[in-house]
Design a protein around this motif. Structure first.
Motif, PDB file in Angstrom:
ATOM      1  N   GLY A  14      38.544  51.562 -46.653  1.00  0.00           N
ATOM      2  CA  GLY A  14      39.752  51.799 -47.447  1.00  0.00           C
ATOM      3  C   GLY A  14      39.680  53.151 -48.134  1.00  0.00           C
ATOM      4  N   LEU A  15      38.494  53.453 -48.680  1.00  0.00           N
ATOM      5  CA  LEU A  15      38.333  54.753 -49.331  1.00  0.00           C
ATOM      6  C   LEU A  15      38.484  55.880 -48.321  1.00  0.00           C
ATOM      7  CD1 LEU A  15      35.388  54.131 -51.837  1.00  0.00           C
ATOM      8  CD2 LEU A  15      37.804  54.524 -52.328  1.00  0.00           C
ATOM      9  N   SER A  29      48.875  56.748 -50.660  1.00  0.00           N
ATOM     10  CA  SER A  29      47.948  56.901 -49.553  1.00  0.00           C
ATOM     11  C   SER A  29      47.066  55.685 -49.331  1.00  0.00           C
ATOM     12  CB  SER A  29      47.054  58.111 -49.794  1.00  0.00           C
ATOM     13  OG  SER A  29      47.836  59.258 -49.986  1.00  0.00           O
ATOM     14  N   MET A  30      47.055  54.787 -50.298  1.00  0.00           N
ATOM     15  CA  MET A  30      46.190  53.629 -50.123  1.00  0.00           C
ATOM     16  C   MET A  30      46.935  52.565 -49.341  1.00  0.00           C
ATOM     17  SD  MET A  30      44.010  53.318 -53.573  1.00  0.00           S
ATOM     18  CE  MET A  30      45.231  53.314 -54.841  1.00  0.00           C
ATOM     19  N   PRO A  31      46.316  52.066 -48.279  1.00  0.00           N
ATOM     20  CA  PRO A  31      47.008  51.016 -47.534  1.00  0.00           C
ATOM     21  C   PRO A  31      47.239  49.820 -48.441  1.00  0.00           C
ATOM     22  CG  PRO A  31      44.757  51.335 -46.743  1.00  0.00           C
ATOM     23  CD  PRO A  31      45.007  52.398 -47.743  1.00  0.00           C
ATOM     24  N   THR A  89      48.101  59.442 -54.416  1.00  0.00           N
ATOM     25  CA  THR A  89      46.966  58.577 -54.140  1.00  0.00           C
ATOM     26  C   THR A  89      47.433  57.148 -53.893  1.00  0.00           C
ATOM     27  OG1 THR A  89      45.806  59.959 -55.704  1.00  0.00           O
ATOM     28  CG2 THR A  89      44.661  58.007 -54.941  1.00  0.00           C
ATOM     29  N   MET A  95      41.381  44.848 -52.807  1.00  0.00           N
ATOM     30  CA  MET A  95      40.599  45.359 -53.938  1.00  0.00           C
ATOM     31  C   MET A  95      41.029  44.666 -55.235  1.00  0.00           C
ATOM     32  SD  MET A  95      38.334  47.407 -52.826  1.00  0.00           S
ATOM     33  CE  MET A  95      38.165  46.619 -51.239  1.00  0.00           C
ATOM     34  N   LEU A 143      39.380  41.436 -55.193  1.00  0.00           N
ATOM     35  CA  LEU A 143      37.955  41.609 -55.487  1.00  0.00           C
ATOM     36  C   LEU A 143      37.738  41.765 -56.988  1.00  0.00           C
ATOM     37  CD1 LEU A 143      35.051  42.166 -54.548  1.00  0.00           C
ATOM     38  CD2 LEU A 143      35.670  44.546 -54.235  1.00  0.00           C
ATOM     39  N   ALA A 184      35.622  47.858 -48.810  1.00  0.00           N
ATOM     40  CA  ALA A 184      35.913  48.966 -49.729  1.00  0.00           C
ATOM     41  C   ALA A 184      35.773  50.319 -49.046  1.00  0.00           C
ATOM     42  CB  ALA A 184      34.989  48.879 -50.943  1.00  0.00           C
ATOM     43  N   LEU A 232      40.114  55.893 -45.591  1.00  0.00           N
ATOM     44  CA  LEU A 232      41.516  55.970 -45.197  1.00  0.00           C
ATOM     45  C   LEU A 232      42.330  56.680 -46.271  1.00  0.00           C
ATOM     46  CD1 LEU A 232      43.494  55.081 -43.106  1.00  0.00           C
ATOM     47  CD2 LEU A 232      43.540  52.816 -44.092  1.00  0.00           C
ATOM     48  N   THR A 233      42.096  56.279 -47.526  1.00  0.00           N
ATOM     49  CA  THR A 233      42.836  56.898 -48.613  1.00  0.00           C
ATOM     50  C   THR A 233      42.557  58.402 -48.658  1.00  0.00           C
ATOM     51  OG1 THR A 233      42.613  54.838 -49.811  1.00  0.00           O
ATOM     52  CG2 THR A 233      43.315  56.746 -51.075  1.00  0.00           C
ATOM     53  N   PHE A 259      47.512  46.674 -47.992  1.00  0.00           N
ATOM     54  CA  PHE A 259      46.666  45.480 -47.844  1.00  0.00           C
ATOM     55  C   PHE A 259      45.301  45.707 -48.488  1.00  0.00           C
ATOM     56  CE2 PHE A 259      46.390  48.075 -44.047  1.00  0.00           C
ATOM     57  CZ  PHE A 259      45.018  48.241 -43.889  1.00  0.00           C
ATOM     58  N   TRP A 260      44.872  46.960 -48.437  1.00  0.00           N
ATOM     59  CA  TRP A 260      43.573  47.271 -49.041  1.00  0.00           C
ATOM     60  C   TRP A 260      43.671  47.179 -50.557  1.00  0.00           C
ATOM     61  CZ3 TRP A 260      41.446  51.705 -51.702  1.00  0.00           C
ATOM     62  CH2 TRP A 260      40.047  51.703 -51.771  1.00  0.00           C
TER      63      TRP A 260
END
Ligand SMILES: Nc1ncnc2c1ncn2[C@@H]1O[C@H](COP(=O)(O)OP(=O)(O)OP(=O)(O)O)[C@@H](O)[C@H]1O
Ligand SMILES: Nc1ncnc2c1ncn2[C@@H]1O[C@H](COP(=O)(O)OP(=O)(O)OP(=O)(O)O)[C@@H](O)[C@H]1O
Ligand SMILES: [Mg+2]
Ligand SMILES: [Mg+2]
Lengths: 262, 308, 288, 338, 482
Positions: C263-264, B140-142, B137, B149, B152, C260, C266-267, B144-145
């Motif tokens: 991003g979700l 898989s998360m970019p 997981t 987050m 945030l 958000a 994409l993940t 930059f995102w």
């Protein structure tokens, strides 16, 4: 005239660096021998003595540093540069029965591939399927094997298919590199029988490489003993076993075990 | 050893040279005129031409390339037209920030080695599934995102950490975490598979026959053997880490090499692009050498200089 | 060693493959594929059509014209659901194109280098070294940043370094495959090189390469998002998740969903690709 | 090679009498998970290993030899199901707690593996690996070193003082196998399981390793279970032999008797297939067909499809072990004259 | 690191100010390639002094120059320098420094140099400088407000710690990151109140806003409208607006097929509901424009607004035989125009006109702009020096070839305006030019842009001037009072 003549063969696997330093010995160092048509010559020797390397030079899979391989009196080079007729005439059976067959191909297509590459060897006037069945029968396999893949065959069957593939080109020399070593004893004698049978029926010359002296005694006409890249002794099988000339040969014979006399 | 040094130097030079050449030609093929950016829309044609002459842009490509190569050799890439400073110095001045960020991230990412070893040693068990799922997981998360987050949640909602800039140690937390995230995941995955593979090696299986417990087998035989691929594969991914740094630096306005490069690309500040590319290639080559040396220490079979 | 060479290990590793997880991952992937390929036919969404009166609506809010913005709207009043769907299409198209391009090039170069050896190998290997050493995403940034925006440029930028993985794998496998007895046997017969590569090498390379393709697909999707996030590569009229995330950056305080949600999405796509990839790697591939 | 029976040796007195069984394997069955469900790779196997004696396990590839040995040391692959009994000093290894089994490994029962290259950790010196079990046992480092050098010397590794600090890749195949033997000896076990210890070696090296094993057995009085498919090796080393086919036992008896006058048709076929070196033999009449794997074991006697003497009964009824002579058991409905 | 407001600490507040600048300060050289970058200009304003500065609508006051005098046709301008102004290293500012700086500016051919093609500066005496233009240049003062004087003796110093005569001196400069300044005790206008001024660049908007909220920085400017909701309700922050000088200018390329006719261009303009777009996207900073230049510029003249009327627009297009299959390529380079461009495109789409908004890299944008490779070009144009000469006079002549538009009457008007020094007459001429441009819809001129300044309420004495380059010399930190 000899079918194959190997003259003063030298092979090494040195890197450029090692060659310059020249400390590492050659894998094959000045090996010469001849093989007549109809004859079975066995090469014996311990692991790493260069048996396989010699065999691969003969079939042209291995480049050599020095020396010559003559086939029918004419020098031959690497397999890619050989004329198709020569290429056809020298075939090989490998040690690992399963690995010498492409596991993704059926037995039929494995054999058909040889004919597609050498149309001159292809059966004329007959369907290929019939020819393949005949060939399989020659090596003692059922016709239904033709549609199977190597993965669905036992070791002994694979080795028979390998032999069938070689025979498909009607070769004059068959090089067998440890062709029975990986097989169980009960299957080993099947293959040995097959080879001796073929030799008689087709007038094949066989270059038989093995480390099993018992097998050598059973099938070889002449024996060449290799030690550290050199040929230490060449003699007829009977002579060699009865009157070993070289000390190394004697050592080899002494170490060999027999069922009897333990 | 001499041989290894020679060989490494040759490969290193080749890699640096290749990367630099690639970038050179991409830049020359790209649309957009540096002289125009330099002069703004009000320049006359003559002025633009003069600027092009001054920048050497009017010369034939091979001449420019030769010129570029001499620059490369002398580390003199000329001045950045935007910063008005020697490009290489500028790039060097940004290096410490990038190095700091990458080092902290690497330290964080080392947790992946521990996680991966745990997972690999317990292959197929729930702990393995948990860790593998987490790593996948995370991977898989970019990045930059993840960064956004984190901003945030940590900066905007919880007000725990600053979201940009430098200065205090707190400033590096979010960018380092972000940069570390995919690398941690990567190290976890590499280590897991390396440890699991090693666990299946005959000599490890056979160590059990000596009556060793799993723990003894792992510490005695697995760790060192599994470390070699982790080090070499890990080093291979240093370039991934550096690449990730570019994006992360942009997200957090971290004043490193990466953000400099991105703006330089946009502004057609060729001298900076060239200097940065060279520096990055050098860093990568150095990391690979370090990995080679470590691998040679870990595994007695690895002879430096032998094979590819 | 002579004698019995190819004996199985004492304890052949039984890889515990997880077909259920892989099946679920496949279903999810197919879902993404359907959304990406069919979704645009069902959901009318024009990335350029703004509706400034409906800006920054939260999830489930009602628009001025009475319709519901299921996933909210962005800073220009565009539907988030539409952006996710169109973004899926972009990601999938780019991911597949990049992988296809890299696979073909990498497979060709890798098998040729491995099979022909000699100078071909040296040249290709050095090229691989160079591209490996330089961070792929940086190269992509430089290329996408310098060339004109278009999908093709993005595919090109990501493929320039992307094929290297395939080539390395294919070369490595080919190097060991060319030593296999069946290849020797075919050489002895004189099978021509192209036939050799196609019939005796590629079928055995393709499994691990397919497994790698899933990983590379995931990487391509992530890299594309990264490029779009930096505002490079894709034309602004093409919806990309990375771009939407970047657009949402300025609204983190007030409209978190803009960043958000993509991003979700994409993940989710990458995780399921990864699960499938892990499964395929266990089934077909080498571990690295 | 000097297997003289020394009368003054008290152990050989015991040896000549009915030797005490060290390990008694009874009705051992092993199921392994295969692609198509559980496969019984070892089926109802019983034999004993006596103190100070060598029992040979013969059989062709896939007949379940390794699995049997692995079950004894307790390192079967995950998912294996074992049934039956393995009595070790009155305790049943099958039901023994893992903790206790581990303590037994290396010290009570040690194992030598076929492929010495793969069985040695490439990143550790030979000395370290040989001495590992001693170190874990709490022996001081100096003493470990001395013992290791002594062990290496005993297995015939030249210059043990320098050799012990070398890595496996610096050893030749024969030396590696010697190092493996030294590793097994380090724990002074009562039973050594040797799985194809010489298969990968040259004949000259093989002869030396076999001599070494025999010497060790004689000197240390250790019992040995020797696994091999090479009948010639068996003839030289084994006191008793157990012949396996497709996971089942065909024949059990003293080595000399079984190999000289096999009672089971399969054993007979094996024996005649072995070519001789010291006299010229014709190629044996081969058995038809191929060895079967346990997964496709036929009904009745597993050997019946290849057996020239097979009757209807062989096809349907599994032959039970039966005594044909003292210490001689055969699983055949129609055994040959013993 | 800095004081933040809200505390009721007595009179002794540390006079330290941290500012998040709008664009990064990459270069302190006020004459070089990036001299017109906002970052460089902000820094230059703090470190150096210009000859003159604007006080809006074509009015100027002297800084280094005490007085100035143009000749008859505004070709030759004589500047008399203030006495006793010293650089921070103690050397006096002389005419030689001015001339050297001016020559350097010309020599470096940076972005500013184009304003002075053919100009020449000469010293006559230590205190007098004469700047001569090739022809009449009535707008010279406006061009000079971004011209900063640096010591003649220090022109190749690397520009990391330059010497100037401005209110502050450089303490530490990290290009692209931060510039730390200390007050210049010898500043001729009196030592600034601030003891420390840090100009920090924070690239991400979200981060900038967070920094403001947490008090990491005390002020910033050019804050987009969309950030205001997040700042509202924070009692420590004060939001202010400048008077702005930017106009969103959307040239339509008159040289393109289909856009040749004024009627078509006007119809397109009519078809976009700018009031609604502005209200939604730029509620704080935008207002509907009624002139090509903004109200605080010399040359401003209100025009008849173009009303949103899609029906009329469609009809006009039909009448003109508009090809609805053609796609208008709308180019822009700054990302903040994305939403705006999309909104325009969707309004035009409603009457069937296809628009493709295309964001281009700055370099490509510029190249295409000059090559007229666009249909619709979206830019925010300011008017340097608050004089239409730098906008209308520069961009709309036939020779400029900027918009594809060419009108002989307009050329005449602009030429006249450019060669007169009479302000009233120039205003009149530019008003006429303004009308032609507006009526012929050379572009759409939808919106005047003002800029938002957000500061902590403890920051006092900040005079908000148009032009996005705040002046910190008068700022002091209060106790959070007003
Ligand atoms: N491809 C190769 N690269 C490097 N060295 C090789 C290669 N093939 C063989 N050698 C070396 O050449 C020598 C002879 O090898 P060869 O395989 O011919 O021996 P062999 O007698 O066939 O041994 P074996 O009985 O183990 O098959 C050995 O020292 C081996 O290590
Ligand atoms: N890990 C495993 N999982 C499932 N089946 C296995 C496993 N290992 C071996 N087998 C199967 O168990 C059977 C017996 O294997 P074993 O290794 O005991 O045979 P062997 O007699 O030692 O043969 P060889 O002479 O080849 O070593 C074989 O059919 C083999 O395919
Ligand atoms: Mg060989
Ligand atoms: Mg076995």
């Amino acid at each position: 005239m000899s079918l194959i003549e190997v003259r003063d063969l030298v092979v090494n696997f040195h890197t450029r660096w090692e060659r310059r330093r020249g400390t590492k010995p050659n894998a094959v160092d000045g090996v010469s021998f001849t093989l007549r048509p109809d004859e079975t010559l066995a090469i014996v020797g311990e692991s790493g003595s260069g048996k396989t390397t010699v065999a691969r030079c003969v079939v042209g899979l291995q480049a050599r540093q020095k020396g010559a391989v003559l086939f029918d009196g004419a020098p031959v080079g690497p397999v890619a540069k050989r004329p198709p007729a020569t290429r056809r005439a020298i075939q090989m059976v490998f040690q690992d029965p399963a690995a010498s067959l492409n596991p993704r191909m059926t037995v039929r297509s494995i054999i058909a591939e040889t004919w597609r590459t050498h149309p001159s060897a292809a059966p004329d006037g007959r369907s290929w399927d019939a020819a393949i069945h005949e060939l399989l029968a020659d090596v003692g396999l059922d016709a239904d094997v033709a549609t199977r893949r190597a993965t669905a065959l036992s070791g002994g069957q694979c080795q028979r298919v390998s032999i069938a593939r070689a025979l498909a080109l009607r070769p004059r020399l068959l090089v067998c590199d440890e062709a029975v070593s990986a097989l169980d004893v009960s299957v080993q004698s099947q293959i040995l029988r097959l080879l001796t049978g073929l030799r008689a029926a087709r007038g094949l010359a066989i270059l038989f490489i093995t480390h099993d002296l018992g097998v050598v005694r059973q099938i070889a006409d002449r024996v060449a003993v290799m030690h550290q890249g050199r040929l230490v002794e060449t003699a007829t099988a009977d002579d060699l076993f009865e009157r070993p000339g070289h000390p190394y040969t004697r050592k080899l014979l002494d170490a060999a075990l027999d069922l009897e006399g333990a | 050893m001499t041989r290894y040094a020679l060989r490494t130097a040759a490969t290193g030079v080749l890699i640096i040279f290749g990367a630099a050449t690639l970038v050179f030609f991409i830049m020359r093929l790209a649309p957009g005129d540096q002289a125009l950016v330099l002069l703004g829309p009000d320049a006359t044609g003559a002025e633009v031409a003069a600027a092009r002459t001054r920048l050497g842009l009017d010369q034939p490509l091979p001449v420019q390339y030769w010129h570029y190569l001499t620059q490369l050799a002398t580390l003199d890439f000329g001045e950045s037209y935007r910063f008005g400073q020697p490009a290489f110095e500028l790039v060097l001045s940004r290096l410490p920030a990038s190095v700091e960020l990458t080092l902290v991230a690497t330290v964080i990412a080392m947790s992946g080695v521990v996680l991966g070893a745990l997972a690999g040693a317990h292959r197929g068990r729930w702990i393995d599934r948990g860790i593998s799922g987490f790593a996948l997981t995370l991977y898989s998360m970019p990045p930059f995102w993840i960064g956004i987050m984190l901003i945030l949640v940590m900066a905007l909602q919880l007000r725990l950490l600053p979201s940009a800039g430098t200065g205090t140690p707190a400033h590096i937390v979010l960018p380092a975490l972000t940069l570390a995230a995919p690398f941690t995941a990567l190290l976890t995955r590499i280590t897991r598979s390396s440890v699991a593979d090693t666990m299946a090696e005959p000599y490890v299986q056979r160590a059990y026959a000596k009556g060793l417990s799993t723990r003894e087998v792992v510490t005695g035989h697995v760790v060192r053997n599994a470390a070699t691929p982790v080090v070499t594969v890990g080093a291979l991914h240093v370039s991934t880490l550096l690449g990730g740094a570019v994006i992360v630096e942009s997200v957090f306005t971290w004043p490193g090499l990466g953000s400099l490069l991105v703006t330089a690309v946009a502004n057609r500040d060729y001298s900076i692009v060239q200097a940065a590319v060279l520096l990055i290639a050098v860093i990568v080559v150095c990391c690979n050498v370090a990995a080679d040396l470590i691998a040679a220490r870990l595994d007695p079979r690895v002879r430096l200089g032998a094979g590819a | 060693m002579s004698a019995i060479a190819a004996r199985p290990r004492l304890w052949p590793v039984r890889l515990r493959s997880t077909p259920t997880v892989a099946a679920i991952a496949t279903v999810v992937l197919v879902g993404y594929l359907l959304v990406g390929l069919i979704g645009p036919l069902l959901i009318a969404y024009d990335p350029v059509a703004t509706s400034v009166a409906d800006r920054l609506l939260p999830i489930g809010a009602v628009r001025a014209d009475g319709t519901v913005a299921l996933l909210g709207t962005d800073g220009a009043g565009r539907d988030m659901l539409g952006q996710l769907v169109y973004g899926a299409r972009t990601s999938i198209i780019i991911g597949i194109s990049v992988v296809a391009a890299c696979l073909v090039v990498g497979l060709a170069f890798g098998t040729l280098a491995g099979y022909l050896a000699g100078w071909t190998d040296v040249a290709i290997s050095r090229l691989i070294d160079i591209l490996m050493a330089f961070p792929g995403i940086l190269l992509a940034i430089v290329i996408a940043g310098l060339l004109e925006r278009s999908m093709l440029v993005v595919v090109l930028a990501l493929s320039v370094a992307g094929w290297v993985g395939f080539a390395r794998l294919a070369r490595g496998l080919t190097l060991s495959l060319r030593e296999r007895p069946w290849v020797d046997a075919a050489r002895l017969i004189g099978v021509p090189t192209p036939v050799m590569i196609i019939r005796h090498i590629i079928p055995f390379v393709i499994g691990p390469v397919t497994a790698l393709a899933t990983t590379e697909f995931a990487g391509a999707v992530l890299s594309e998002a990264g490029l779009s996030f930096l505002g490079l590569g894709l034309p602004s009229a093409t919806v990309s998740w990375g771009q939407v995330i970047a657009n949402g950056k300025d609204y983190l305080d007030t409209a978190w969903w803009i960043s958000a949600l993509p991003g979700l999405a994409l993940t989710g796509l990458v995780v399921s690709t990864g699960l499938l990839g892990d499964h395929l790697t266990q089934r077909l591939g080498t571990s690295r | 090679m000097n297997r003289s029976s020394n009368v003054t040796d008290p152990s050989s007195a015991v040896l000549d009498a009915e030797p005490a069984p060290l390990l008694r394997v009874e009705h051992l069955s092993i199921d392994l998970p295969g692609p198509a469900g559980q496969v019984r790779v070892v089926d109802d196997v019983s034999f004993t290993v006596a103190e100070g004696r060598t029992t040979g396990l013969i059989g062709e590839s896939g007949s379940g030899k390794t699995m049997t040995a692995t079950a004894i040391i307790g390192l079967l692959p995950a998912g294996a199901a074992v049934s039956g009994r393995m009595a070790w000093h009155g305790e049943d290894l099958v039901t023994m707690a893992e903790q206790d089994r581990r303590r037994l490994r290396g010290r009570g029962i040690a194992m030598i593996f076929q492929d010495p290259q793969a069985a040695l950790d490439p990143t550790q010196t030979i000395g370290r690996q040989v001495g590992e079990i001693l170190r874990r046992g709490g022996m001081p480092a100096k003493e470990v070193r001395r013992t290791v050098i002594d062990l290496l010397d005993r297995v015939g590794i030249p210059n043990p003082e320098t050799r012990h600090a070398q890595y496996p890749h610096q050893y030749s195949g024969g030396l590696r196998q010697r190092a493996m033997v030294a590793t097994a000896l380090a724990g002074s076990p009562q039973l050594i399981l040797a799985d194809e210890p010489t298969t990968a070696l040259d004949v000259t090296v093989q002869a030396r390793i076999l001599a070494l094993l025999r010497r060790v057995r004689d000197e240390e009085g250790m019992a040995m279970l020797l696994v091999s498919h090479d009948l010639r090796v068996m003839a030289h080393v084994a006191d008793e032999v157990v012949v396996m086919y497709a996971g089942r036992i065909c024949e059990v008896g003293s080595g000399r008797e079984v190999l000289n006058s096999p009672a089971h048709p399969y054993t007979r076929a094996l024996v005649v297939s072995v070519p001789a070196v010291r006299s010229k033999t014709a190629i044996a009449e081969p058995l038809p067909g191929n060895p079967v794997s346990p997964a496709e074991r036929p009904s009745g006697c597993p050997f019946h499809p290849r057996c020239a003497k097979a009757q209807d009964r062989c096809r349907s009824e599994v032959p039970q072990m039966r005594q044909v002579a003292a210490g001689r058991q055969v699983a055949c409905h129609f055994p040959e004259e013993a | 690191s800095t004081t933040t407001g809200g505390s009721s600490a007595g009179g002794d507040v540390p006079q330290e100010l941290a500012v998040a600048v709008w664009t990064p300060i990459e270069n302190l050289d006020p004459h070089g390639a990036s001299s017109m970058d906002n970052g460089t200009q902000v820094a230059a304003k703090a470190i150096f002094s210009p000859l003159v500065r604007t006080v809006g609508e074509g009015k100027f006051e002297g800084v280094l120059a005490e007085s100035w005098q143009p000749d008859e046709d505004a070709t030759e301008w004589t500047f008399t320098l203030r006495n006793n102004v010293k650089f921070s290293d103690g050397t006096p500012v002389t005419s030689a420094d001015v001339v050297a700086s001016f020559n350097r500016l010309l020599e470096l051919k940076g972005a500013m140099a184009a304003n002075f093609t053919g100009h020449e500066a000469k010293a006559s005496g230590t205190n007098t400088v004469v700047i001569t233009a090739k022809g009449p240049d009535p707008a010279l003062l406006g061009k000079l407000i971004t011209f900063y004087v640096t010591p003649a003796a220090h022109q190749n110093d690397g520009w990391t710690k330059p010497i100037g005569s401005g209110p502050f001196v450089v303490e530490r400069f990290t290009p692209g990151q931060s510039l730390v300044l200390a007050p210049n005790p010898g500043y001729w206008g009196g030592k600034p109140a601030l003891n420390r001024l840090e100009l920090r660049s924070i690239g991400e908007m979200a981060a900038k806003m967070t920094a403001l909220k947490t008090g990491e920085v005390d002020m910033t400017w050019a804050v987009p409208d969309d950030q205001l909701p997040g700042l509202k309700g924070n009692p420590d922050l004060v939001v202010e607006k400048d008077s702005g000088s930017g106009v969103i200018t959307m040239w339509m390329n008159s040289s393109r097929k289909g856009l040749k006719e004024a009627a078509v261009r006007r119809a397109l303009w009519q078809a976009v509901d700018f009031p609604t777009i502005i209200k939604s996207l730029f509620p704080e900073t935008g207002s509907v424009a009624d002139s090509v230049v903004s109200p605080n510029v010399l040359g401003y003249a209100p025009q008849t607004p173009v009303r949103y009327d899609p029906v009329a627009a469609k009809k006009a297009l039909d009448d003109a035989g508009w090809d609805y299959d053609q796609t208008i390529q709308a180019q822009f380079s700054q990302p903040q125009f994305q939403q705006f461009a999309d909104a325009v495109a969707s309004d035009l789409a409603k009457i069937g006109v296809k628009v493709e908004p295309t964001q281009k890299e700055a370099a490509v944008f510029l190249q295409d702009l000059l090559a007229l490779k666009w249909d619709l070009n979206i830019q925010q144009l300011g008017t340097a020096g608050f004089d239409a000469a730098t906008n209308l006079g520069r961009l709309y002549t036939c020779a400029a070839k900027r918009t594809g538009y060419c009108h002989p009457d307009l050329d005449d008007l602009l030429a006249q305006a450019g060669s007169t020094s009479d302000t009233a007459k120039r205003q009149d001429l530019y008003a006429k030019a303004n009308k032609i441009i507006w009526d012929d819809a050379v572009g759409m001129y939808p919106m005047f842009v003002r800029n938002l300044y957000v500061r902590n309420k403890s920051v006092q004495g900040l005079a908000i001037t148009p032009g996005l380059t705040p002046d910190f010399s008068t700022v002091r930190i209060g106790t959070g009072g007003s």
